[in-house]
Design a protein around this motif. Structure first.
Motif, PDB file in Angstrom:
ATOM      1  N   THR A  70       0.882  -1.166   0.000  1.00 61.98           N
ATOM      2  CA  THR A  70       0.000   0.000   0.000  1.00 61.98           C
ATOM      3  C   THR A  70       0.919   1.215   0.000  1.00 61.98           C
ATOM      4  O   THR A  70       2.136   1.076  -0.072  1.00 61.98           O
ATOM      5  N   SER A  71       0.363   2.399   0.115  1.00 58.58           N
ATOM      6  CA  SER A  71       1.201   3.609   0.094  1.00 58.58           C
ATOM      7  C   SER A  71       2.114   3.673   1.306  1.00 58.58           C
ATOM      8  O   SER A  71       3.185   4.280   1.264  1.00 58.58           O
ATOM      9  N   HIS A  72       1.710   3.043   2.425  1.00 61.08           N
ATOM     10  CA  HIS A  72       2.503   3.114   3.647  1.00 61.08           C
ATOM     11  C   HIS A  72       3.173   1.789   3.986  1.00 61.08           C
ATOM     12  O   HIS A  72       4.349   1.729   4.301  1.00 61.08           O
ATOM     13  N   ALA A 125      -2.380  -8.373   8.159  1.00 59.05           N
ATOM     14  CA  ALA A 125      -2.023  -6.950   8.095  1.00 59.05           C
ATOM     15  C   ALA A 125      -2.319  -6.304   9.435  1.00 59.05           C
ATOM     16  O   ALA A 125      -3.024  -6.859  10.276  1.00 59.05           O
ATOM     17  N   SER A 126      -1.779  -5.116   9.625  1.00 60.42           N
ATOM     18  CA  SER A 126      -2.037  -4.338  10.837  1.00 60.42           C
ATOM     19  C   SER A 126      -2.603  -2.988  10.460  1.00 60.42           C
ATOM     20  O   SER A 126      -2.766  -2.669   9.273  1.00 60.42           O
ATOM     21  N   VAL A 127      -2.873  -2.183  11.461  1.00 62.22           N
ATOM     22  CA  VAL A 127      -3.417  -0.843  11.227  1.00 62.22           C
ATOM     23  C   VAL A 127      -2.445   0.034  10.435  1.00 62.22           C
ATOM     24  O   VAL A 127      -2.812   1.097   9.944  1.00 62.22           O
ATOM     25  N   LYS A 128      -1.217  -0.431  10.245  1.00 61.71           N
ATOM     26  CA  LYS A 128      -0.238   0.322   9.450  1.00 61.71           C
ATOM     27  C   LYS A 128      -0.734   0.573   8.031  1.00 61.71           C
ATOM     28  O   LYS A 128      -0.395   1.595   7.427  1.00 61.71           O
ATOM     29  N   ILE A 129      -1.514  -0.359   7.473  1.00 59.26           N
ATOM     30  CA  ILE A 129      -1.969  -0.165   6.096  1.00 59.26           C
ATOM     31  C   ILE A 129      -3.018   0.944   6.008  1.00 59.26           C
ATOM     32  O   ILE A 129      -3.308   1.441   4.917  1.00 59.26           O
ATOM     33  N   LEU A 130      -3.589   1.328   7.154  1.00 57.35           N
ATOM     34  CA  LEU A 130      -4.573   2.404   7.184  1.00 57.35           C
ATOM     35  C   LEU A 130      -3.946   3.770   7.426  1.00 57.35           C
ATOM     36  O   LEU A 130      -4.352   4.763   6.833  1.00 57.35           O
ATOM     37  N   GLN A 131      -2.931   3.814   8.337  1.00 58.70           N
ATOM     38  CA  GLN A 131      -2.409   5.121   8.752  1.00 58.70           C
ATOM     39  C   GLN A 131      -0.891   5.225   8.724  1.00 58.70           C
ATOM     40  O   GLN A 131      -0.350   6.276   9.029  1.00 58.70           O
ATOM     41  N   GLY A 132      -0.205   4.146   8.365  1.00 60.62           N
ATOM     42  CA  GLY A 132       1.241   4.216   8.220  1.00 60.62           C
ATOM     43  C   GLY A 132       2.033   3.891   9.464  1.00 60.62           C
ATOM     44  O   GLY A 132       3.254   3.777   9.419  1.00 60.62           O
ATOM     45  N   HIS A 133       1.372   3.736  10.630  1.00 66.28           N
ATOM     46  CA  HIS A 133       2.069   3.383  11.859  1.00 66.28           C
ATOM     47  C   HIS A 133       1.099   2.672  12.795  1.00 66.28           C
ATOM     48  O   HIS A 133      -0.114   2.668  12.566  1.00 66.28           O
ATOM     49  N   ASN A 134       1.641   2.040  13.837  1.00 65.14           N
ATOM     50  CA  ASN A 134       0.781   1.389  14.831  1.00 65.14           C
ATOM     51  C   ASN A 134       1.144   1.831  16.250  1.00 65.14           C
ATOM     52  O   ASN A 134       0.980   1.078  17.201  1.00 65.14           O
ATOM     53  N   VAL A 135       1.653   3.056  16.366  1.00 63.54           N
ATOM     54  CA  VAL A 135       1.935   3.611  17.691  1.00 63.54           C
ATOM     55  C   VAL A 135       0.624   3.716  18.468  1.00 63.54           C
ATOM     56  O   VAL A 135       0.561   3.487  19.667  1.00 63.54           O
ATOM     57  N   LYS A 140      12.350   2.944  16.828  1.00 64.34           N
ATOM     58  CA  LYS A 140      13.686   3.423  16.458  1.00 64.34           C
ATOM     59  C   LYS A 140      14.356   2.470  15.476  1.00 64.34           C
ATOM     60  O   LYS A 140      14.963   2.899  14.479  1.00 64.34           O
ATOM     61  N   GLU A 141      14.228   1.168  15.729  1.00 62.75           N
ATOM     62  CA  GLU A 141      14.814   0.174  14.833  1.00 62.75           C
ATOM     63  C   GLU A 141      14.123   0.192  13.466  1.00 62.75           C
ATOM     64  O   GLU A 141      14.768   0.039  12.427  1.00 62.75           O
ATOM     65  N   GLU A 142      12.801   0.370  13.481  1.00 62.48           N
ATOM     66  CA  GLU A 142      12.051   0.439  12.225  1.00 62.48           C
ATOM     67  C   GLU A 142      12.482   1.644  11.404  1.00 62.48           C
ATOM     68  O   GLU A 142      12.672   1.554  10.186  1.00 62.48           O
ATOM     69  N   ILE A 143      12.662   2.794  12.059  1.00 65.21           N
ATOM     70  CA  ILE A 143      13.062   4.014  11.360  1.00 65.21           C
ATOM     71  C   ILE A 143      14.452   3.868  10.745  1.00 65.21           C
ATOM     72  O   ILE A 143      14.700   4.325   9.621  1.00 65.21           O
ATOM     73  N   THR A 144      15.352   3.212  11.453  1.00 67.07           N
ATOM     74  CA  THR A 144      16.707   2.984  10.922  1.00 67.07           C
ATOM     75  C   THR A 144      16.654   2.187   9.621  1.00 67.07           C
ATOM     76  O   THR A 144      17.337   2.514   8.643  1.00 67.07           O
ATOM     77  N   LYS A 145      15.817   1.149   9.589  1.00 64.93           N
ATOM     78  CA  LYS A 145      15.669   0.330   8.375  1.00 64.93           C
ATOM     79  C   LYS A 145      15.032   1.136   7.249  1.00 64.93           C
ATOM     80  O   LYS A 145      15.435   1.031   6.082  1.00 64.93           O
ATOM     81  N   LEU A 146      14.030   1.946   7.593  1.00 69.74           N
ATOM     82  CA  LEU A 146      13.357   2.757   6.587  1.00 69.74           C
ATOM     83  C   LEU A 146      14.295   3.794   5.981  1.00 69.74           C
ATOM     84  O   LEU A 146      14.251   4.069   4.778  1.00 69.74           O
ATOM     85  N   LYS A 161       7.595  10.017   6.449  1.00 64.83           N
ATOM     86  CA  LYS A 161       6.833  11.259   6.564  1.00 64.83           C
ATOM     87  C   LYS A 161       5.768  11.141   7.647  1.00 64.83           C
ATOM     88  O   LYS A 161       5.460  12.101   8.348  1.00 64.83           O
ATOM     89  N   VAL A 162       5.191   9.948   7.780  1.00 63.44           N
ATOM     90  CA  VAL A 162       4.156   9.715   8.790  1.00 63.44           C
ATOM     91  C   VAL A 162       4.759   9.692  10.192  1.00 63.44           C
ATOM     92  O   VAL A 162       4.168  10.196  11.152  1.00 63.44           O
ATOM     93  N   LEU A 163       5.964   9.116  10.307  1.00 62.87           N
ATOM     94  CA  LEU A 163       6.620   8.982  11.615  1.00 62.87           C
ATOM     95  C   LEU A 163       7.315  10.293  11.983  1.00 62.87           C
ATOM     96  O   LEU A 163       8.543  10.376  12.020  1.00 62.87           O
ATOM     97  N   ASN A 164       6.519  11.301  12.275  1.00 64.08           N
ATOM     98  CA  ASN A 164       7.052  12.622  12.579  1.00 64.08           C
ATOM     99  C   ASN A 164       7.700  12.652  13.971  1.00 64.08           C
ATOM    100  O   ASN A 164       7.467  11.760  14.801  1.00 64.08           O
ATOM    101  N   PRO A 165       8.529  13.672  14.259  1.00 64.90           N
ATOM    102  CA  PRO A 165       9.252  13.740  15.545  1.00 64.90           C
ATOM    103  C   PRO A 165       8.367  13.681  16.784  1.00 64.90           C
ATOM    104  O   PRO A 165       8.731  13.063  17.783  1.00 64.90           O
ATOM    105  N   SER A 166       7.182  14.304  16.742  1.00 69.37           N
ATOM    106  CA  SER A 166       6.305  14.291  17.916  1.00 69.37           C
ATOM    107  C   SER A 166       5.792  12.886  18.205  1.00 69.37           C
ATOM    108  O   SER A 166       5.672  12.481  19.360  1.00 69.37           O
ATOM    109  N   LEU A 167       5.502  12.119  17.149  1.00 71.36           N
ATOM    110  CA  LEU A 167       5.038  10.740  17.308  1.00 71.36           C
ATOM    111  C   LEU A 167       6.163   9.871  17.874  1.00 71.36           C
ATOM    112  O   LEU A 167       5.941   9.046  18.766  1.00 71.36           O
ATOM    113  N   VAL A 168       7.372  10.074  17.366  1.00 74.88           N
ATOM    114  CA  VAL A 168       8.529   9.321  17.840  1.00 74.88           C
ATOM    115  C   VAL A 168       8.813   9.637  19.304  1.00 74.88           C
ATOM    116  O   VAL A 168       9.053   8.733  20.112  1.00 74.88           O
TER     117      VAL A 168
END
Length: 215
Positions: free
Chosen positions: A10-12, A35-45, A146-152, A168-175
């Motif tokens: 998907t896009s995310h 699948a997880s909610v990631k396919i809907l919003q790009g993250h599962n935080v 953090k590990e996911e972002i490194t791979k991305l 782009k979805v994993l913005n600093p405030s979310l992290v």
């Protein structure tokens, strides 16, 4: 012959799909979707609780990629093989995440004893890996993210657009918010759902969830 899971992008994120056509016991050939909610919003935080929203997105994706194949499926007969539920606790400081995990690794409850063979730095597992009923795990969401972002970031440098979109979805405030989160995650498989008298047919489960929300 063995056929691994395929990922439908998907896009995310992606949705895993596998077609079981041979050596299928007590069943007609079928497909498995994961699948997880990631396919809907790009993250599962964080995410919603609607099984309908996620299931609809999964089936829509399958329709777009394999329309002819989709038309031959018994969608009304779709069943839930497993379902994951999560709950997060925000700690006063990210320095408390690891001490909490080490404390929780010494706790057991009934058949869900702490599984030290799979325990590693950021995750504590409960229940055997091959359990027919499910299991649970507790982990630090910040470290996982953090590990996911490194791979991305590595993938994005090679021009992977899906990785670029996810970053782009994993913005600093979310992290930053994820750093203090202790995530509790439970996997309940179909056998346990039936034991608890929950419906395992996808649509019956969705209707059950709707009725519970109204009450």
């Amino acid at each position: 012959s063995y056929h691994p899971f395929e990922s439908l992008p998907t896009s995310h994120s992606g949705m895993a799909i596998k077609f079981y056509a041979v050596n299928v016991a007590n069943s007609n050939p079928y497909i498995s979707l994961n699948a997880s909610v990631k396919i809907l919003q790009g993250h599962n935080v964080y995410g919603g609780e609607s099984v309908l929203n996620l299931a609809s997105e999964m089936l829509n994706l399958l329709t777009e990629v394999y329309p002819a194949f989709y038309s031959g499926l018994n969608i009304r007969g779709a069943t839930i093989a497993k379902i994951d539920s999560t709950f997060s606790v925000s700690l006063p400081s990210e320095l408390l995440v690891q001490p909490c995990l080490r404390f929780l690794s010494n706790i057991g409850d009934g058949h869900r004893k702490s599984d030290t063979q799979r325990d590693f730095y950021n995750t504590v597992y409960f229940g055997g890996k091959t359990s027919r009923y499910g299991g649970a795990k507790i982990y630090g969401k910040g470290h996982e993210l953090k590990e996911e972002i490194t791979k991305l970031q590595k993938s994005a440098k090679l021009g992977n657009m899906r990785s670029i979109n996810k970053l782009k979805v994993l913005n600093p405030s979310l992290v930053d918010w994820s750093k203090t989160l202790l995530r509790f995650e439970s996997t309940t498989k179909a056998r346990q759902l039936a034991r608890l008298r929950y419906p395992t047919n996808l649509w019956d489960f969705i209707n059950y969830q709707r009725k519970k929300k109204k009450n």
